[in-house]
Design an enzyme around this catalytic site. Structure first.
Site, PDB file in Angstrom:
ATOM      1  CG  ASP A  15      -1.831   1.199   1.224  1.00  0.00           C
ATOM      2  OD1 ASP A  15      -2.804   1.183   0.450  1.00  0.00           O
ATOM      3  OD2 ASP A  15      -1.557   2.173   1.961  1.00  0.00           O
ATOM      4  CE1 TYR A  43       0.382   7.816   2.917  1.00  0.00           C
ATOM      5  CE2 TYR A  43       0.922   5.595   2.204  1.00  0.00           C
ATOM      6  CZ  TYR A  43       0.016   6.505   2.714  1.00  0.00           C
ATOM      7  OH  TYR A  43      -1.262   6.091   3.019  1.00  0.00           O
ATOM      8  CG  HIS A  50      -4.630   9.644   0.083  1.00  0.00           C
ATOM      9  ND1 HIS A  50      -3.252   9.634  -0.010  1.00  0.00           N
ATOM     10  CD2 HIS A  50      -4.907   9.219   1.334  1.00  0.00           C
ATOM     11  CE1 HIS A  50      -2.737   9.220   1.138  1.00  0.00           C
ATOM     12  NE2 HIS A  50      -3.724   8.970   1.971  1.00  0.00           N
ATOM     13  CD  GLN A 102      -5.881   2.319   2.486  1.00  0.00           C
ATOM     14  OE1 GLN A 102      -5.115   3.108   3.034  1.00  0.00           O
ATOM     15  NE2 GLN A 102      -5.534   1.620   1.413  1.00  0.00           N
TER      16      GLN A 102
END
Length: 301
Positions: free
Chosen positions: A35, A40, A102, A175
């Protein structure tokens, strides 16, 4: 709809220096689901780990399930493809198995990942995630992405997407943050009823918000009974709820431990006890975005 491997390696807050080794070890230990996300800022290091293992012949690309996420500053339809190709370039891959929105919120495009006004509140982009989705659907038809999904969507937002006229590609997962202190029962039931899987991020809680799930007496008691660690109990808990789980670690012993969760089962009583710990306690609240019209946490679920 492709089956997403039940346990994946989360890479959030994994420093670039550590994450390549973590990915290589994880592949050696049998992880096949990774993931990732633009936000990030470690995708090229994740990609290095994946590439090395493919080169060594340990895995083939088609054995892996690689996930990334479209960041909020790229919700404008004209920016979606570039965001995706940048991620693919960083990961050194030809395609993603799954690409997620996201967050349901679009931010003003530009240099900053989180552009703030003088009051410290996010500057929105006045885009709609329904339009963003159309540009993401194009990525599937162009072969850059195999599946699409969402992250941090509440049930109303997910419903709007599922009921969108002319929907070409359904989201296969939502998610969301999920652990015993935020068990998300209502949202999970909604997703499963609508045939959308749920992926649990932060399944081990974390140190934010001043609580440590791992120290919870109920969780420790159940762990002791099964001869397992608290982390293994927390991961197993979600597996038995038919969730996909993506614990993050760069520590070799924990990466190993987190996937050793298929040789025991929690009892019904264990599950009830874990479900009873719910405090509706959310770690990922993203307070600078509370002013956004698409902020997902103003409603119950």
């Amino acid at each position: 709809m492709e089956n997403i491997p039940t346990v994946g390696l989360g890479t959030w807050k994994a420093s670039p220096g550590e994450v390549t080794d973590a990915v290589k070890l994880a592949i050696n230990l049998g992880y096949r689901h990774f993931d990732c996300a633009y936000l990030y800022h470690n995708e090229s290091e994740v990609g290095m780990g994946i590439s090395e293992k493919i080169k060594e012949g340990v895995v083939k690309r088609e054995d892996l399930f690689v996930v990334s996420k479209l960041w909020c500053t790229c919700h404008k339809k004209s920016l979606v493809k570039t965001a995706c190709t940048n991620t693919l370039e960083a990961l050194n891959l030809d395609y993603l198995d799954l690409y997620l929105i996201h967050w349901p919120m679009g931010f003003k495009p530009g240099e900053k990942d989180i552009p703030l006004d003088r009051n410290g509140k996010v500057i929105p982009s006045h885009t709609s995630f329904l339009d963003t989705w159309e540009a993401m659907e194009d990525l599937v038809f162009e072969g850059l992405v195999k599946n699409l999904g969402v992250s941090n969507f509440n049930h109303e937002q997910l419903e709007r997407l599922l009921d969108k006229p002319g929907l070409r590609v359904r989201p296969i997962t939502n998610q969301i943050e999920c652990h015993p202190y935020l068990n998300q029962k209502k949202l999970i039931d909604f997703c499963h009823k609508r045939n959308v899987s749920v992926t649990a991020y932060r399944p081990l809680g974390g140190s934010g918000g001043g609580f440590h799930l791992m120290d919870d007496t109920v969780i420790r008691k159940i762990a002791k009974k099964h001869g397992k660690s608290p982390a293994q109990i927390l991961i197993r808990f979600q597996i038995q709820r038919n969730l996909i789980v993506i614990p993050k670690s760069v520590t070799p012993s924990r990466i190993r431990e987190n996937i050793q969760v298929f040789d025991f089962e929690l009892t019904e009583k264990d599950m009830e006890e874990l479900l009873s710990l719910d405090k509706n306690l959310r770690l990922a609240t993203f307070p600078t975005t509370e002013n956004h019209q698409d902020y997902p946490f103003h409603i119950e679920y």
